[in-house]
Scaffold this motif. Structure first.
Motif, short mmCIF file in Angstrom:
data_model
loop_
_atom_site.label_atom_id
_atom_site.label_comp_id
_atom_site.label_asym_id
_atom_site.label_seq_id
_atom_site.Cartn_x
_atom_site.Cartn_y
_atom_site.Cartn_z
N PRO A 131 -59.14 -43.22 -84.40
CA PRO A 131 -58.84 -41.78 -84.46
C PRO A 131 -60.00 -41.00 -85.08
CG PRO A 131 -57.02 -43.08 -85.37
CD PRO A 131 -58.17 -44.01 -85.14
N ALA A 132 -60.18 -39.78 -84.57
CA ALA A 132 -61.25 -38.91 -85.05
C ALA A 132 -60.66 -37.68 -85.73
CB ALA A 132 -62.13 -38.49 -83.88
N SER A 133 -61.43 -37.10 -86.63
CA SER A 133 -60.95 -35.92 -87.32
C SER A 133 -60.85 -34.74 -86.36
CB SER A 133 -61.86 -35.58 -88.51
OG SER A 133 -63.12 -35.16 -88.06
N ARG A 134 -59.96 -33.82 -86.68
CA ARG A 134 -59.70 -32.65 -85.85
C ARG A 134 -59.61 -31.41 -86.72
NH1 ARG A 134 -59.97 -33.61 -80.39
NH2 ARG A 134 -58.36 -32.12 -79.91
N ILE A 135 -59.98 -30.30 -86.13
CA ILE A 135 -59.70 -28.99 -86.70
C ILE A 135 -58.52 -28.48 -85.90
CG2 ILE A 135 -60.56 -26.64 -87.00
CD1 ILE A 135 -63.41 -27.89 -87.21
N VAL A 136 -57.39 -28.29 -86.59
CA VAL A 136 -56.13 -27.93 -85.95
C VAL A 136 -55.83 -26.48 -86.32
CG1 VAL A 136 -53.70 -28.51 -85.73
CG2 VAL A 136 -55.37 -30.34 -86.16
N LEU A 137 -55.69 -25.65 -85.31
CA LEU A 137 -55.48 -24.22 -85.51
C LEU A 137 -54.09 -23.83 -85.01
CD1 LEU A 137 -58.94 -23.17 -84.07
CD2 LEU A 137 -58.35 -23.47 -86.49
N LEU A 138 -53.34 -23.15 -85.86
CA LEU A 138 -52.02 -22.67 -85.47
C LEU A 138 -52.10 -21.18 -85.22
CD1 LEU A 138 -51.59 -25.24 -87.40
CD2 LEU A 138 -49.24 -24.47 -87.43
N ARG A 139 -51.48 -20.74 -84.16
CA ARG A 139 -51.50 -19.32 -83.81
C ARG A 139 -50.49 -18.53 -84.64
NH1 ARG A 139 -48.75 -15.74 -81.17
NH2 ARG A 139 -47.18 -17.21 -80.43
N ALA A 140 -50.96 -17.45 -85.23
CA ALA A 140 -50.11 -16.41 -85.82
C ALA A 140 -49.10 -16.92 -86.85
CB ALA A 140 -49.40 -15.62 -84.72
N VAL A 141 -49.57 -17.67 -87.83
CA VAL A 141 -48.69 -18.01 -88.94
C VAL A 141 -49.07 -17.18 -90.16
CG1 VAL A 141 -48.17 -20.34 -88.13
CG2 VAL A 141 -50.06 -20.00 -89.71
N ASN A 142 -48.07 -16.93 -90.98
CA ASN A 142 -48.18 -16.10 -92.18
C ASN A 142 -48.58 -14.66 -91.85
OD1 ASN A 142 -47.27 -18.17 -93.80
ND2 ASN A 142 -49.33 -19.01 -94.02
N VAL A 143 -48.18 -14.23 -90.66
CA VAL A 143 -48.25 -12.84 -90.24
C VAL A 143 -46.96 -12.53 -89.48
CG1 VAL A 143 -50.77 -12.73 -90.08
CG2 VAL A 143 -49.45 -13.38 -88.08
N GLY A 144 -46.53 -11.29 -89.53
CA GLY A 144 -45.36 -10.88 -88.75
C GLY A 144 -44.10 -11.65 -89.05
N GLY A 145 -43.92 -12.10 -90.27
CA GLY A 145 -42.69 -12.79 -90.65
C GLY A 145 -42.66 -14.27 -90.37
N ALA A 146 -43.67 -14.81 -89.74
CA ALA A 146 -43.72 -16.24 -89.44
C ALA A 146 -44.36 -16.98 -90.61
CB ALA A 146 -44.49 -16.50 -88.14
N LYS A 147 -43.58 -17.19 -91.66
CA LYS A 147 -44.08 -17.84 -92.87
C LYS A 147 -44.19 -19.34 -92.69
CE LYS A 147 -44.07 -14.05 -95.32
NZ LYS A 147 -45.27 -13.30 -95.32
N LEU A 148 -45.31 -19.87 -93.13
CA LEU A 148 -45.54 -21.32 -93.11
C LEU A 148 -46.41 -21.67 -94.32
CD1 LEU A 148 -45.32 -24.13 -91.80
CD2 LEU A 148 -47.30 -23.52 -90.41
N PRO A 149 -45.78 -22.12 -95.40
CA PRO A 149 -46.57 -22.51 -96.56
C PRO A 149 -47.52 -23.66 -96.21
CG PRO A 149 -44.24 -22.35 -97.12
CD PRO A 149 -44.34 -22.27 -95.62
N MET A 150 -48.76 -23.53 -96.65
CA MET A 150 -49.76 -24.55 -96.31
C MET A 150 -49.42 -25.90 -96.92
SD MET A 150 -51.87 -23.14 -94.17
CE MET A 150 -50.34 -22.44 -93.52
#
Length: 175
Positions: free
Chosen positions: A2-21
């Motif tokens: 397995p190789a490392s990845r940069i994982v990007l989530l769209r539109a979290v912690n904006v507009g009410g879509a809370k996702l604690p890191m």
């Protein structure tokens, strides 16, 4: 291996879509990822997923949806892919340049039409593979360009990061 990845989530912690890191890191670890870390609270995850990265991305989307009740796309790239996108950016001198990492490669005709569209803010565009490069002369907050318009016109969605954040993600992923 397995190789490392940069994982990007769209539109979290904006507009009410809370996702604690902290919770995002736990979910990724529970899904079998190692070397898990996050960078700023906008959905930037660094990790080494187990097995197939696309399967991990879909499992992460599902786990977030199950727990938080909203769906957000997960887009991941290797550090080398993100570095290449950064190096390819035609707007590196722009103060408000972004890379919008797409869920797929848009149709060439759709990409050409999109880049020729005037959204009223003087934005400049370039589609290179699965990346949309955007220069916002007045800043991203002043644009009328929305993720929904990008998805409709390109036929794929994505998530944007400014060039400074993108460079930092590459640096941290390679550390």
């Amino acid at each position: 291996m397995p190789a490392s990845r940069i994982v990007l989530l769209r539109a979290v912690n904006v507009g009410g879509a809370k996702l604690p890191m902290e919770r995002l890191r736990t979910i990724a670890s529970d899904l079998g990822a190692t070397d898990v870390s996050t960078y700023i609270a906008s959905g930037n995850l660094l990790c080494t997923p187990p097995g197939d990265p696309d399967s991990f991305d879909r499992a992460l989307e599902q786990a977030i949806s199950d727990e938080f009740g909203y769906f957000r796309e997960v887009i991941s790239r290797t550090p080398d892919e993100v570095a290449a996108a950064l190096a390819a950016s035609p707007f590196t001198g722009g103060k408000h340049a972004h890379i919008y990492f797409l869920t797929g490669v848009p149709d060439a005709d759709a990409a050409e039409a999109f880049c020729a569209t005037d959204f009223g803010g003087g934005e400049r565009f370039a589609v290179i593979g699965a990346d949309l490069h955007i220069d916002y002369p007045e800043g991203a907050g002043a644009t009328k360009l929305t993720p929904a318009k990008i998805a409709k016109l390109l036929g794929v969605t994505g998530t944007g990061r400014n060039l400074r954040t993108t460079a930092t993600l590459v640096e941290r992923a390679r550390a």
